[in-house]
Scaffold this motif. Structure first.
Motif, PDB file in Angstrom:
ATOM      1  N   ILE A  16       0.859  -1.179   0.000  1.00 20.38           N
ATOM      2  CA  ILE A  16       0.000   0.000   0.000  1.00 20.38           C
ATOM      3  C   ILE A  16       0.898   1.234   0.000  1.00 20.38           C
ATOM      4  N   TYR A  17       0.642   2.116  -0.940  1.00 19.86           N
ATOM      5  CA  TYR A  17       1.437   3.330  -1.103  1.00 19.86           C
ATOM      6  C   TYR A  17       0.651   4.545  -0.636  1.00 19.86           C
ATOM      7  N   PRO A  18       1.270   5.421   0.145  1.00 23.52           N
ATOM      8  CA  PRO A  18       0.611   6.689   0.456  1.00 23.52           C
ATOM      9  C   PRO A  18       0.572   7.555  -0.811  1.00 23.52           C
ATOM     10  N   GLU A  19      -0.393   8.423  -0.890  1.00 26.69           N
ATOM     11  CA  GLU A  19      -0.572   9.259  -2.083  1.00 26.69           C
ATOM     12  C   GLU A  19       0.692  10.039  -2.429  1.00 26.69           C
ATOM     13  N   TYR A  39      -5.580   7.724 -14.886  1.00 33.10           N
ATOM     14  CA  TYR A  39      -5.659   6.649 -15.871  1.00 33.10           C
ATOM     15  C   TYR A  39      -5.337   5.287 -15.263  1.00 33.10           C
ATOM     16  N   LEU A  40      -4.392   5.239 -14.347  1.00 35.85           N
ATOM     17  CA  LEU A  40      -4.082   3.967 -13.683  1.00 35.85           C
ATOM     18  C   LEU A  40      -5.295   3.447 -12.920  1.00 35.85           C
ATOM     19  N   ILE A  41      -6.072   4.349 -12.338  1.00 35.41           N
ATOM     20  CA  ILE A  41      -7.289   3.959 -11.621  1.00 35.41           C
ATOM     21  C   ILE A  41      -8.387   3.588 -12.613  1.00 35.41           C
ATOM     22  N   GLU A  42      -8.643   4.445 -13.589  1.00 36.54           N
ATOM     23  CA  GLU A  42      -9.725   4.230 -14.549  1.00 36.54           C
ATOM     24  C   GLU A  42      -9.555   2.949 -15.352  1.00 36.54           C
ATOM     25  N   TYR A  43      -8.318   2.611 -15.692  1.00 38.74           N
ATOM     26  CA  TYR A  43      -8.066   1.416 -16.484  1.00 38.74           C
ATOM     27  C   TYR A  43      -7.726   0.198 -15.627  1.00 38.74           C
ATOM     28  N   PHE A  45      -5.552  -0.567 -13.262  1.00 40.23           N
ATOM     29  CA  PHE A  45      -4.215  -1.000 -12.895  1.00 40.23           C
ATOM     30  C   PHE A  45      -3.992  -0.837 -11.395  1.00 40.23           C
ATOM     31  N   MET A  46      -4.645   0.183 -10.825  1.00 43.69           N
ATOM     32  CA  MET A  46      -4.511   0.470  -9.394  1.00 43.69           C
ATOM     33  C   MET A  46      -5.888   0.703  -8.787  1.00 43.69           C
ATOM     34  N   GLU A  47      -5.919   0.554  -7.467  1.00 42.92           N
ATOM     35  CA  GLU A  47      -7.096   0.913  -6.689  1.00 42.92           C
ATOM     36  C   GLU A  47      -6.658   1.900  -5.624  1.00 42.92           C
ATOM     37  N   ARG A  48      -7.634   2.584  -5.030  1.00 44.38           N
ATOM     38  CA  ARG A  48      -7.315   3.540  -3.987  1.00 44.38           C
ATOM     39  C   ARG A  48      -8.383   3.496  -2.903  1.00 44.38           C
ATOM     40  N   TYR A  55      -2.945   3.893  -2.088  1.00 47.23           N
ATOM     41  CA  TYR A  55      -3.054   3.281  -3.423  1.00 47.23           C
ATOM     42  C   TYR A  55      -2.345   1.935  -3.423  1.00 47.23           C
ATOM     43  N   TRP A  56      -2.809   1.023  -4.270  1.00 41.55           N
ATOM     44  CA  TRP A  56      -2.177  -0.288  -4.417  1.00 41.55           C
ATOM     45  C   TRP A  56      -2.481  -0.838  -5.801  1.00 41.55           C
ATOM     46  N   ILE A  57      -1.655  -1.786  -6.223  1.00 42.09           N
ATOM     47  CA  ILE A  57      -1.858  -2.449  -7.511  1.00 42.09           C
ATOM     48  C   ILE A  57      -3.065  -3.366  -7.391  1.00 42.09           C
TER      49      ILE A  57
END
Length: 59
Positions: A16-19, A39-43, A45-48, A55-57
């Motif tokens: 889990i990555y901090p913003e 885009y990473l969220i929309e497609y 690749f990541m969630e938040r 954030y995380w993969i």
């Protein structure tokens, strides 16, 4: 999509990555890091988290 697949490799699975850290990693790629992050969220690749602080993969 190919560029996003390349970018996501900069992040580790099961972490889990901090913003702030996500922004820092993405800033090294492109100054408009917010667009890349979106885009990473929309497609999918990541969630938040709901408050957008973590954030995380996506599995």
């Amino acid at each position: 999509m190919i560029v996003l697949q390349h970018i996501i490799k900069r992040f580790e699975q099961n972490r889990i990555y901090p913003e702030k850290e996500v922004n820092g990693i993405l800033k090294t790629i492109y100054s408009d890091f917010a667009t890349i992050k979106r885009y990473l969220i929309e497609y999918n690749f990541m969630e938040r988290s709901k408050d957008c602080t973590e954030y995380w993969i996506k599995d």
